[in-house]
Design an enzyme around this catalytic site. Structure first.
Site, PDB file in Angstrom:
ATOM      1  N   ASP A  34      23.122  70.569  42.723  1.00 33.90           N
ATOM      2  CA  ASP A  34      23.673  71.597  41.816  1.00 33.90           C
ATOM      3  C   ASP A  34      22.926  72.915  41.876  1.00 33.90           C
ATOM      4  O   ASP A  34      23.522  73.958  41.657  1.00 33.90           O
ATOM      5  CB  ASP A  34      23.883  71.079  40.383  1.00 33.90           C
ATOM      6  N   SER A 124      20.493  62.711  30.495  1.00 33.22           N
ATOM      7  CA  SER A 124      20.778  64.033  29.925  1.00 33.22           C
ATOM      8  C   SER A 124      20.870  64.082  28.409  1.00 33.22           C
ATOM      9  O   SER A 124      21.796  64.675  27.843  1.00 33.22           O
ATOM     10  CB  SER A 124      22.065  64.613  30.518  1.00 33.22           C
ATOM     11  N   SER A 125      19.895  63.502  27.752  1.00 34.77           N
ATOM     12  CA  SER A 125      19.850  63.655  26.295  1.00 34.77           C
ATOM     13  C   SER A 125      19.658  65.123  25.930  1.00 34.77           C
ATOM     14  O   SER A 125      20.133  65.577  24.890  1.00 34.77           O
ATOM     15  CB  SER A 125      18.734  62.806  25.702  1.00 34.77           C
ATOM     16  N   ASP A 170      24.435  68.889  34.188  1.00 35.54           N
ATOM     17  CA  ASP A 170      24.347  68.103  32.960  1.00 35.54           C
ATOM     18  C   ASP A 170      25.175  68.724  31.844  1.00 35.54           C
ATOM     19  O   ASP A 170      25.923  68.042  31.140  1.00 35.54           O
ATOM     20  CB  ASP A 170      22.892  67.984  32.500  1.00 35.54           C
ATOM     21  N   TYR A 222      10.212  68.432  40.876  1.00 32.35           N
ATOM     22  CA  TYR A 222      11.556  69.027  40.819  1.00 32.35           C
ATOM     23  C   TYR A 222      11.495  70.490  41.269  1.00 32.35           C
ATOM     24  O   TYR A 222      12.273  70.923  42.127  1.00 32.35           O
ATOM     25  CB  TYR A 222      12.108  68.929  39.394  1.00 32.35           C
TER      26      TYR A 222
HETATM   27  P1  ADP Z   1      16.805  63.732  29.628  1.00 34.71           P
HETATM   28  O1  ADP Z   1      17.651  64.945  29.428  1.00 34.71           O
HETATM   29  O2  ADP Z   1      16.922  63.151  30.993  1.00 34.71           O
HETATM   30  O3  ADP Z   1      17.016  62.689  28.578  1.00 34.71           O
HETATM   31  P2  ADP Z   1      14.728  65.625  29.172  1.00 34.71           P
HETATM   32  O4  ADP Z   1      13.257  65.566  29.344  1.00 34.71           O
HETATM   33  O5  ADP Z   1      15.483  66.680  29.872  1.00 34.71           O
HETATM   34  O6  ADP Z   1      15.282  64.180  29.487  1.00 34.71           O
HETATM   35  O7  ADP Z   1      15.052  65.802  27.620  1.00 34.71           O
HETATM   36  C1  ADP Z   1      14.453  64.968  26.659  1.00 34.71           C
HETATM   37  C2  ADP Z   1      13.993  65.806  25.479  1.00 34.71           C
HETATM   38  O8  ADP Z   1      15.136  66.245  24.708  1.00 34.71           O
HETATM   39  C3  ADP Z   1      13.149  65.035  24.483  1.00 34.71           C
HETATM   40  O9  ADP Z   1      11.801  65.030  24.873  1.00 34.71           O
HETATM   41  C4  ADP Z   1      13.369  65.822  23.205  1.00 34.71           C
HETATM   42  O10 ADP Z   1      12.570  66.992  23.194  1.00 34.71           O
HETATM   43  C5  ADP Z   1      14.809  66.267  23.339  1.00 34.71           C
HETATM   44  N1  ADP Z   1      15.687  65.321  22.649  1.00 34.71           N
HETATM   45  C6  ADP Z   1      16.603  64.474  23.199  1.00 34.71           C
HETATM   46  N2  ADP Z   1      17.238  63.751  22.249  1.00 34.71           N
HETATM   47  C7  ADP Z   1      16.716  64.129  21.073  1.00 34.71           C
HETATM   48  C8  ADP Z   1      16.943  63.770  19.700  1.00 34.71           C
HETATM   49  N3  ADP Z   1      17.834  62.833  19.372  1.00 34.71           N
HETATM   50  N4  ADP Z   1      16.226  64.389  18.750  1.00 34.71           N
HETATM   51  C9  ADP Z   1      15.312  65.329  19.061  1.00 34.71           C
HETATM   52  N5  ADP Z   1      15.054  65.711  20.314  1.00 34.71           N
HETATM   53  C10 ADP Z   1      15.734  65.135  21.315  1.00 34.71           C
HETATM   54 MG    MG Z   2      17.476  66.730  30.537  1.00 36.46          MG
END
Ligand code: ADP
Ligand code: MG
Length: 381
Positions: A34, A124-125, A170, A222
């Site tokens: 991407d 991708s949280s 994402d 990365y």
């Molecule tokens: P990924 O996107 O692969 O899950 P990332 O490192 O890009 O991993 O993002 C994770 C970060 O997003 C967490 O460390 C936190 O800062 C934030 N995050 C994700 N979900 C939540 C949530 N439910 N509440 C608060 N922060 C969150």
């Molecule tokens: Mg992420």
């Protein structure tokens, strides 16, 4: 997730104006493409970030997440600066900043978040958090932005405000995916097509194996891959590696002197071609044929881009040995998750075999669950 609205009321003293959801995603094929203006094929997961939100007109932004013990974070929207907000709050705050930077009138908000997207699992949280915030503010402030426009602003929030140099896949997947489909996305112009992806109808399943490890070298690696790809594009005289076709790959490799850059270029060019091949197989109804393409993609990520790790390699190897049609790591690598394409009838046996292999290797138990393409971001109430 109706609890989110009730919790909002307890936190802020009155119910929210609305509740929105945005999913995490898993990428079927097209990895590290991407940021090379290439192609990807993600699908939305049933796991979502949910946000209860109300507008404010006094310049105050209050942020709360059910999932972290921080309490309410109170910020002044006019004072938001890149790098200035520590921790998780930077993701939603970055969205407010990016909207305002783009000239949109966002005068403050109260936000309460809760997410079922596993964090740091390559699912991708972070994008789910950004996109749900962007969609809520777009609706509440009547900004009239399109889904791709919201995705780009969410990416800008992560790149410039949080400081993570991610591509746009994402956020586009979370914002634009639809139920029952994979999203074929051209990251050069953000054009996309919804590709029917109903595995149950053909007796197949896609498993996600969350290895539950995240190796620390991920972040720097990365950026290093990204820089290597950009160096390759410069050396070849193209704007981005997307311009190099598979047919011209050996010619291109012959013009590169740096062995590392050559490997990175080979991965990106062949993975773009694997996305095209996957699409052709899906369009032809040969879903089983996709398995071999996934396994080929894993070998490229492991050997050429070198972003895999022992846990991901073992997940792929054990799944294939137990009779999967194919498997590969997905997302940024160095931990996170793998995807496995498998006959429905063999899915449980394959999941068991992977779990057993992890036990034998003395790795922590992985989390295995099926990925059924779920809807993209939406308003819930
Ligand atoms: P990924 O996107 O692969 O899950 P990332 O490192 O890009 O991993 O993002 C994770 C970060 O997003 C967490 O460390 C936190 O800062 C934030 N995050 C994700 N979900 C939540 C949530 N439910 N509440 C608060 N922060 C969150
Ligand atoms: Mg992420």
């Amino acid at each position: 997730m109706s609890g989110v609205a009730a919790e909002f009321g307890e936190l802020y003293g009155a119910g929210p104006e609305g509740v929105w959801a945005a999913p995490g995603r898993v990428n079927l094929i097209g990895e590290y493409t991407d940021f090379n203006e290439g192609f990807v094929l993600p699908l939305a997961l049933p796991h979502t970030a949910v946000a209860a939100v109300s507008r404010r007109d006094d310049g105050v932004l209050r942020l709360h997440s059910r999932d972290v013990p921080d309490g309410v974070v109170r910020l002044d929207v006019a004072a938001l600066t890149p790098g200035g907000v520590p921790g998780w709050a930077a993701y939603p705050a970055g969205v407010v900043w990016a909207l305002r930077e783009a000239g949109h009138r966002v005068t403050g908000a109260d936000v309460h978040l809760a997410s079922t997207v596993p964090t740091g699992a390559g699912l991708s949280s972070s994008a789910a958090l950004e996109v749900v915030t962007a969609l809520a503010l777009n609706d509440l402030f009547g900004l009239g932005l399109s889904r791709p426009e919201l995705a780009v602003l969410a990416q800008r929030a992560e790149n410039a405000f949080v400081g993570v140099p991610c591509g746009v896949m994402d956020q586009m997947a979370s914002a634009c995916a639809t139920e029952g489909h994979a999203l074929h996305l051209d990251t050069r112009d953000l054009s996309y097509r919804q590709v029917p992806f109903d595995l149950a109808a053909v007796g197949l399943r896609l498993l996600v194996v969350d290895t539950r490890v995240s190796h620390a070298l991920g972040d720097g690696a990365y950026a290093e891959r990204r820089a290597g790809c950009e160096a390759g594009a410069r050396a070849l005289g193209v704007r981005a590696l997307r311009e190099v076709s598979a047919a011209h790959l050996s010619d291109a490799l012959g013009r590169l002197s740096d062995e590392t850059v050559r490997r990175y270029v080979r991965h990106v060019v062949t993975d773009n071609e694997r996305v095209a091949r996957t699409l052709a197989l899906l369009d032809a109804g040969d879903v089983r044929g996709v398995g071999a393409v996934l396994t080929e993609g894993h070998a490229s990520l492991r050997d050429d881009l070198r972003v895999s790790c022992a846990e991901l390699d073992l997940a792929v190897e054990a799944a294939n040995e137990a009779g999967a049609l194919g498997a590969r790591m997905t997302g940024g690598g160095f931990g996170g998750s793998a995807v496995v394409l498998v006959e429905d009838a063999r899915a449980d046996a394959v999941a068991k075999a992977v779990t057993h292999a992890f036990e034998t290797a003395a790795f922590a138990p992985p989390r295995v669950f099926p990925a059924v393409p779920a809807p993209g971001a939406r308003r819930l109430s």
